[in-house]
Design an enzyme around this catalytic site. Sequence first.
Site, PDB file in Angstrom:
ATOM      1  N   ARG A   9     -15.118  -8.763   2.053  1.00  0.00           N
ATOM      2  CA  ARG A   9     -14.112  -8.763   0.986  1.00  0.00           C
ATOM      3  C   ARG A   9     -14.572  -7.928  -0.187  1.00  0.00           C
ATOM      4  NH1 ARG A   9     -10.311 -12.367  -0.437  1.00  0.00           N
ATOM      5  NH2 ARG A   9      -9.939 -10.617  -1.798  1.00  0.00           N
ATOM      6  N   ARG A  65      -7.971   7.252   3.124  1.00  0.00           N
ATOM      7  CA  ARG A  65      -7.775   8.398   4.018  1.00  0.00           C
ATOM      8  C   ARG A  65      -8.418   9.647   3.433  1.00  0.00           C
ATOM      9  NH1 ARG A  65      -2.592   6.569   3.958  1.00  0.00           N
ATOM     10  NH2 ARG A  65      -2.166   5.132   5.638  1.00  0.00           N
ATOM     11  N   CYS A  76      -1.372  -1.569   3.765  1.00  0.00           N
ATOM     12  CA  CYS A  76      -1.250  -2.081   2.397  1.00  0.00           C
ATOM     13  C   CYS A  76      -0.184  -3.166   2.366  1.00  0.00           C
ATOM     14  CB  CYS A  76      -0.848  -0.977   1.427  1.00  0.00           C
ATOM     15  SG  CYS A  76      -2.104   0.272   1.182  1.00  0.00           S
ATOM     16  N   GLU A  79       0.323  -8.181  -3.163  1.00  0.00           N
ATOM     17  CA  GLU A  79      -0.355  -9.434  -3.503  1.00  0.00           C
ATOM     18  C   GLU A  79       0.679 -10.428  -4.041  1.00  0.00           C
ATOM     19  OE1 GLU A  79      -3.652 -11.786  -3.637  1.00  0.00           O
ATOM     20  OE2 GLU A  79      -3.724  -9.683  -3.040  1.00  0.00           O
ATOM     21  N   TYR A 109     -17.119  -7.157  -5.949  1.00  0.00           N
ATOM     22  CA  TYR A 109     -16.050  -7.318  -6.940  1.00  0.00           C
ATOM     23  C   TYR A 109     -16.421  -6.487  -8.159  1.00  0.00           C
ATOM     24  CZ  TYR A 109     -14.276 -10.852  -3.864  1.00  0.00           C
ATOM     25  OH  TYR A 109     -13.760 -11.480  -2.764  1.00  0.00           O
TER      26      TYR A 109
END
Length: 122
Positions: A9, A65, A76, A79, A109
Amino acid sequence: MTAAVRALRGATTVDADTAEQVRARTVALLQAMLDRNGVHHDDIISVLFTATDDIHSVFPATAARDVGFGDIPLICARELDIVDATERCIRVLMHLTTERARDELRHVYLEGAAGLRDDLPE
């Protein structure tokens, strides 16, 4: 240990919804995920990107890409729009093959997303 399929993640934020910043921050996040975990291109199975509803300038997968992920399945998604959630946030779920145990993976993160998972080790 034999190779297993694992998920890695990561997340980052952008200061402004511009194609240049989305591309730059996405590339920085992907590179940090690979470097921090010793992941090689051929180890990557697929990558799922999500973006908050305030990002419209470019697909994060476009940045991937641009840096050589063109032969990797990328997708994609939007959220969830949660009250008080981190704004202008791009999240990544990378599926890969690795000999590392699940607890040896180091999730990444960056930027304004750094506090999302403060329970994870550096």
